[in-house]
Structure formats: C-alpha cells, structure tokens
Design an enzyme around this catalytic site. Structure first.
Site, mmCIF file in Angstrom:
data_model
loop_
_atom_site.group_PDB
_atom_site.id
_atom_site.type_symbol
_atom_site.label_atom_id
_atom_site.label_comp_id
_atom_site.label_asym_id
_atom_site.label_seq_id
_atom_site.Cartn_x
_atom_site.Cartn_y
_atom_site.Cartn_z
ATOM 1 N N LYS A 143 0.844 -1.206 0.000
ATOM 2 C CA LYS A 143 0.000 0.000 0.000
ATOM 3 C C LYS A 143 0.877 1.255 0.000
ATOM 4 C CE LYS A 143 -3.743 -2.478 2.234
ATOM 5 N NZ LYS A 143 -4.445 -2.832 3.490
ATOM 6 N N GLN A 186 -5.055 -2.035 9.583
ATOM 7 C CA GLN A 186 -4.921 -3.349 8.948
ATOM 8 C C GLN A 186 -5.504 -4.432 9.862
ATOM 9 O OE1 GLN A 186 -3.772 -3.828 5.822
ATOM 10 N NE2 GLN A 186 -4.113 -6.032 5.961
ATOM 11 N N ASP A 190 -11.250 2.022 3.952
ATOM 12 C CA ASP A 190 -11.625 0.621 3.724
ATOM 13 C C ASP A 190 -13.133 0.421 3.573
ATOM 14 O OD1 ASP A 190 -9.568 -1.224 3.487
ATOM 15 O OD2 ASP A 190 -9.189 -1.276 5.651
HETATM 16 N N1 GUN Z 1 -6.864 -7.572 5.904
HETATM 17 C C1 GUN Z 1 -7.094 -8.275 4.761
HETATM 18 N N2 GUN Z 1 -7.660 -7.487 3.832
HETATM 19 C C2 GUN Z 1 -7.799 -6.270 4.392
HETATM 20 C C3 GUN Z 1 -8.316 -5.041 3.920
HETATM 21 O O1 GUN Z 1 -8.783 -4.895 2.787
HETATM 22 N N3 GUN Z 1 -8.279 -4.001 4.802
HETATM 23 C C4 GUN Z 1 -7.792 -4.130 6.072
HETATM 24 N N4 GUN Z 1 -7.808 -3.069 6.863
HETATM 25 N N5 GUN Z 1 -7.316 -5.258 6.535
HETATM 26 C C5 GUN Z 1 -7.308 -6.328 5.702
#
Ligand code: GUN
Length: 296
Positions: free
Chosen positions: A53, A97, A120
């Site tokens: 990211k 995350q 998200d």
């Molecule tokens: N863990 C796995 N996929 C994601 C996601 O798209 N966002 C977040 N915050 N955690 C994750």
C-alpha cells in the site's frame, strides 16, 4: 473451452492512469491526497500488504504514512492513534490493517474511525450506506471485483452470481454491491459458505462464480458450469519444494483444470490482488476531493 485471463495487473494499471490525472488535478489546486495505514503486530502477510500500500501511494504521488505499533499495544493506545488520524488534515483517508491482535476489539476500533475518512469502507455507517445504495467508500476488494467484471466485458446485470464465502471483507460486501440497482450491478446473487449443503449444486448454477472462502484450490472443474466467469479471491501460501522460496501462492480455484471450462478466469497472483490496492488508492483520492468540497 479455454478461458480468457482477466488480468488484474493490466486493469489496475489502466485505473492507475486515470488516478494519475485526478491526482495531478488535485495537486494543481494545491491539494496532496493523503492515506495512512496502521499496522499492529508483526504478521508477515499484513506487513506485506502494508508495504504494498505504501509503495502504491509513493508511485502515484499520494502522501502516505505508515504507523507500526507493537503487538502488545493496548486498545486504548490504538484508539488514541485513530483519534489523531481522524483529526489530521493531511490524512484524507486511513485504515487499520486487520486482523488485530486478540486482546483488541476489532469492532470498537472500526467504530472509532471517522466514516468520512474510512478508506476501507468498514465502518458500520459505510457498510449500511453501501447496502442501501448510497455509498461513501466501497470496500476495495469487492469494488475491484466489480471493476474487473465490467472492464472485461462481463457486466453482471441479469447474471446469476454465486459467491462462495461470507466474510465481512469480501463475501458479504461483494454480494451487497452486485445486487444493487446500479451501473455494473443488477445481478441475481446467491451467497454460499462452509455450511452450505451440496455446495457444487449452487456453484454449477453460477454464470459468475466468486471464490472467497480461503481454501487452496477448493473450486474444481466439476463445480463450474461450462463458460462461467470465475473470479478467484484466494491468496493461500502453499509449500512447493520446486519453487525458489519453498512456497508459492495459489487461489481458492483449481486454476489449471477450471481454466479449461470457464470463459474467463482471474489468475493468482496477478488477479484480484492488484485491484484491491488500486481501489484503495481510488478511495484516498475521492476522500481528498470530498474533504475539499470538490467533485471527483
Ligand atoms: N486484511 C485483509 N484485507 C484487508 C483489507 O482490505 N483491509 C484491512 N484493513 N485489513 C485487511
């Protein structure tokens, strides 16, 4: 039939080009979109996602901040970091995350994020807005799946989409998005899962099958209708002594067999994965537009 490959890598690059124009437009107005990511602990898969990211932000010219906290961080401390990000004007969007360490209440943390900065789309307000067809932020993986379908010429309108998996991150939201009365949606959606009896009798009805249950190569050729479109959301690490690293990534679909029966299929890696990242970047950019009272 041998399936055409839907390349997430290629589609994501086209969307990145579109985003570059949007980011240049913002910069011409003196605005730099900002995205922050909070990582708690040292889970290697999460570390990898978070690195990707950050790299994607740097590559596009999005200001990025990564906040890494130790695994024993208290819930109170994490909530104070969320609060600071809610107030930070340089940060237009951010995410925490997942998964979080067991001693932290995930729902409490998601609830503390300002819904207007929820890159998200996991805050209950944004989940609700998605469901009623008035979205603010769509979650990146399901939104990326929708873009892959539309941009590969497989508009889901009127099609029977069978989703396998019911997670809050993929299964439930992709079903909610594709059933909407909206562009790129209008599908008839079935959600199957680990407790579904005779799963194959459902997947065989799918014009589009979305495999998102996290079981390596679970979806076999005899579970798919001839000519179906198959979207593989799985990223499972399996041991492979012939690979340089001793392991490789496989999806939830038995790719080699299913590609001989499907009309379109997404690979792993290079399918849904790159789309997730670019759709997150899109959320950061739309957040920056919105924070400045501008139309994306
Ligand atoms: N863990 C796995 N996929 C994601 C996601 O798209 N966002 C977040 N915050 N955690 C994750």
């Amino acid at each position: 039939m041998t399936a055409k490959i839907i390349s997430g890598t290629e589609i994501a690059e086209r969307i990145r080009q579109e985003l570059r124009a949007k980011i240049a437009d913002l910069r011409s107005k003196g605005i730099v979109p900002g995205l922050a990511v909070v990582l708690v602990g040292e889970d290697p898969a999460s570390q990898q996602y978070v690195r990707n990211k950050g790299k994607a932000c740097d590559e596009l010219g999005i200001y990025s901040r990564t906040i890494v906290l130790p695994a024993d961080t208290t819930e109170e401390k994490l909530l104070s970091v969320v609060d600071e990000l809610n107030k930070d004007p340089q940060v237009h969007g951010f995410l925490v995350q997942l998964p979080l360490p067991k001693h932290i209440d995930e729902n409490k943390v998601l609830n503390a994020i300002d819904p207007g900065k929820d890159a998200d789309g996991f805050h209950p307000v944004n989940v609700g807005r998605m469901l009623i067809g008035d979205p603010l932020f769509l979650p990146a993986t399901p939104h990326g799946i929708q873009e892959m379908l539309v941009r590969s010429g497989n508009d889901p309108a009127g099609k029977h989409v069978v989703v396998v998996g019911r997670s809050n991150i993929v299964g439930k939201p992709v079903a909610a998005i594709l059933m909407q009365k909206a562009r790129g949606a209008n599908a008839t959606v079935t959600v199957a899962h680990s407790r579904t009896k005779d799963l194959a009798s459902f997947t065989r009805q799918g014009d589009i099958v979305i495999a998102a249950m996290g079981s390596p190569r679970f979806i076999k050729a005899d579970m798919i209708k001839e000519g179906a479109v198959v979207i593989d959301v799985g990223t499972n690490r399996v041991d492979d002594p012939t690979a340089k690293k001793g392991y490789r990534w496989v999806g939830d679909v038995d790719f080699d067999a299913v590609k001989e029966k499907a009309s379109y299929i997404t690979p792993v890696p290079g399918g849904v994965g790159p789309m997730t990242i670019v759709m997150l970047m899109m959320n950061a950019v739309t957040a920056a537009y919105r924070a400045n009272g501008l139309e994306y």
